[in-house]
Design a protein around this motif. Structure first.
Motif, PDB file in Angstrom:
ATOM      1  N   ARG A 150      20.765  36.348  43.545  1.00  0.00           N
ATOM      2  CA  ARG A 150      20.427  36.773  44.904  1.00  0.00           C
ATOM      3  C   ARG A 150      20.705  35.674  45.924  1.00  0.00           C
ATOM      4  N   CYS A 151      20.376  34.422  45.572  1.00  0.00           N
ATOM      5  CA  CYS A 151      20.585  33.309  46.507  1.00  0.00           C
ATOM      6  C   CYS A 151      21.857  32.536  46.180  1.00  0.00           C
ATOM      7  N   LYS A 152      22.679  33.053  45.251  1.00  0.00           N
ATOM      8  CA  LYS A 152      23.949  32.445  44.862  1.00  0.00           C
ATOM      9  C   LYS A 152      23.786  31.012  44.387  1.00  0.00           C
ATOM     10  N   GLY A 153      22.674  30.786  43.680  1.00  0.00           N
ATOM     11  CA  GLY A 153      22.464  29.499  43.038  1.00  0.00           C
ATOM     12  C   GLY A 153      21.878  28.416  43.902  1.00  0.00           C
ATOM     13  N   SER A 154      21.685  28.678  45.200  1.00  0.00           N
ATOM     14  CA  SER A 154      21.178  27.621  46.084  1.00  0.00           C
ATOM     15  C   SER A 154      19.669  27.456  45.992  1.00  0.00           C
ATOM     16  N   GLY A 155      18.963  28.513  45.592  1.00  0.00           N
ATOM     17  CA  GLY A 155      17.503  28.464  45.541  1.00  0.00           C
ATOM     18  C   GLY A 155      16.852  28.828  46.858  1.00  0.00           C
TER      19      GLY A 155
END
Length: 571
Positions: free
Chosen positions: A500-505
């Motif tokens: 959902r956050c494309k791995g950024s957290g």
């Protein structure tokens, strides 16, 4: 070895022979069959069913002492495509997987290829860390990354787009005729539309089209972070720039000076997005930045901005006052415009006359009289304000107080029965008052007109994948937490990363605010020429949270991380 001197075996081939994994005859045959294809030797081994690409990768990693990676697990969106020159990437079949300071992580199927390693070091000027991957999977990834954008654009022609969606209705026919020969390229049009729609769906705030000497890239800023999304062929830079300039009503024949324009993307009958477009001549072509202006952001209401309940009450009480000045401060990109427009939207009623002077107007709201200042034509902030005062206004919004003339007219309007809203570029609320005084505004005028100052920052909001983290008590105390705060009733959270956050957290942003009403005590400090430190001390005694304290409260609530607050409120 008795290998044919005309057949130069690679280091990998020799290692396979020495370890008894391959005969010398088969190595020579596969080397010849590979011709000049990158990693062709390994692919030839697999085709002849002598060794699989997976087996070669395991052998190379173990023999040459490099880590082995399943490249299918790599997120393509995070790959720095501009790290290695495309020709070099294709020549040696290598892919840069990540950059960290002066080190570059590179995926290769043949770690014995010292020539590739030397050329990468020379081209990038960085130290190279090799990772071994399977040759067939690496070939597919490299092909996908270097795939011609022209082919991608052809794929887009099957999508259903209204070709007039991007064309502003007021675009002159002359501009269209002049540009037709240069920009009537359906694939480019569709590609730009797709970039814009993807950026909107992602919640981006800006799109950057950037030409360089050897490549062209497109980046988007999401949650304050710039990320590369595409590298169209360099040959398309003129067509892309021309198309954007046409739909933004800019002069496509003028490439020597900066230009500003606007365009609209109609998504449906009830939904449209405005874009503010800026072109800038650079060494290698025109850089174009598109600011996404979503009017719906001003319709979300004050609750969506992130004010704490007591801050919200103070703000709403201030904008309900019949006269006075409200100032919103913070650096560029801290959300000042959205905060101002949220207040204007609350005040926007049939019985209220609202006028705004902006440079330029970013969000269009029905019922508000918006003016774009034009310094060249003499329509400055000060000139607009003078005109407003002859138009029977109730509320005036000034985009920015930049000079003494604008400040004095704004203050005079606030003193004569008008509610004035504006912005200043200062670090916090107390320094705003000192900035006005340094401009030359008399202390009495400041004390008698300014009723509220809001300083703000935007911090990234933690995604739902967040997890509790252990932070030493000393670090929490150093950040600004008190001993009473550390009572064990809450846990700090940190970013993890998910699809959902494309791995950024992080997903989305929230506001951190310092809402400071001008009390009689603060007004007295202003009148007696007190400095910003005196004002800050008095505000603290009155219970006004500074930006760091407001940010730490968001950490306690689990809305953002301590690292994000420290970075955002690093003063």
């Amino acid at each position: 070895m008795a290998a044919n001197p005309q057949t130069a075996l690679s280091g990998l081939a020799r290692a396979l022979i020495q370890h008894g994994r391959l005969s010398e005859a088969d190595a020579v045959t596969c080397t010849k069959g590979a011709a000049a294809v990158p990693n062709g030797f390994i692919l030839e081994l697999a085709q002849r069913k002598l060794l699989t690409a997976k087996a070669v990768a395991w052998f190379a990693a173990e023999t040459f002492g490099y880590p082995l990676l399943d490249i299918s697990s790599v997120d393509r969106a995070s790959i720095p495509r501009d790290a290695i020159d495309r020709k070099l990437m294709a020549k040696h079949q290598v892919v840069a997987l990540g950059k960290r300071q002066n080190r570059l992580t590179v995926a290769t199927a043949d770690p014995s290829n010292m020539r590739a390693l030397d050329e990468i070091r020379f081209q990038t000027g960085m130290q190279v860390d090799l990772i071994v991957v399977e040759a067939d999977r690496l070939a597919r990834l490299a092909e996908a990354l270097s795939e011609s954008t022209e082919d991608t654009l052809k794929d887009l022609t099957g999508e259903e787009f209204d070709m007039d969606l991007l064309q502003d209705q007021e675009t002159t026919e002359q501009a269209s005729e002049d540009a037709s020969a240069e920009v009537d390229d359906a694939p480019v049009v569709k590609f730009i539309q797709k970039v814009l729609i993807d950026a909107i769906n992602e919640g981006a705030s800006d799109i950057h089209f950037e030409p360089y000497e050897k490549y062209y890239r497109i980046r988007v800023r999401t949650d304050g972070i710039l990320r590369e999304i595409a590298q169209p062929p360099l040959i398309l830079k003129e067509k892309i720039a021309a198309r954007i300039k046409v739909i933004s009503r800019l002069d496509i024949s003028e490439k020597r000076v900066p230009q500003d324009g606007r365009m609209k993307l109609v998504l449906s009958k009830n939904k449209s997005i405005d874009f503010r477009v800026s072109s800038l001549p650079t060494l290698h072509g025109e850089k174009i930045v598109m600011r996404i202006l979503d009017a719906s952001s001003a319709m979300l209401g004050v609750d969506a901005l992130g004010y704490e309940p007591e801050q919200k009450k103070v703000l709403l009480d201030a904008i309900e006052r019949p006269y006075g000045m409200i100032l919103v401060t913070g650096p560029t990109g801290s959300g000042k415009t959205v905060s101002l427009y949220t207040c204007l939207n609350i005040l926007n009623k049939p019985g209220v006359n609202i006028s705004t002077a902006e440079d330029p107007a970013e969000i269009n709201l029905a019922g508000i009289n918006q003016v774009n200042v034009n310094d060249k034509a003499g329509l400055t902030f000060a000139a607009s304000l003078r005109a407003f005062l002859r138009q029977d206004p109730d509320v005036i919004m000034v985009g920015e107080v930049r000079d003494l003339e604008t400040a004095e007219i704004s203050i005079k309007a606030a003193q004569t029965g008008h509610l004035v809203l504006s912005t200043l570029h200062t670090n916090d609320a107390p320094t705003t008052l000192e900035r006005l005084r340094n401009m030359g505004v008399a202390p009495f005028n400041i004390a008698s007109s300014v009723i509220l100052i809001t300083a703000q920052r935007l911090a990234r909001r933690l995604c739902t994948c967040k997890q509790p983290v252990d932070i030493p008590v000393e670090a929490l105390l150093e950040a600004g937490f008190s001993g009473d705060d550390l009572d064990g009733s809450w846990r700090p959270y940190g970013p993890v990363g998910c699809e959902r956050c494309k791995g950024s957290g992080y997903k989305g942003r929230l506001g951190i605010y310092q809402v400071m009403p001008i009390s009689e005590e603060i007004a007295h400090i202003i009148m007696t020429n007190g400095n910003s430190m005196d004002i800050a001390a008095q505000a603290h005694r009155e219970g006004v949270r500074d930006l760091r304290q407001s940010g730490l409260l968001k950490v306690k609530q689990g809305a953002t991380s301590l690292e994000e607050v420290l970075a955002t409120t690093n003063e």
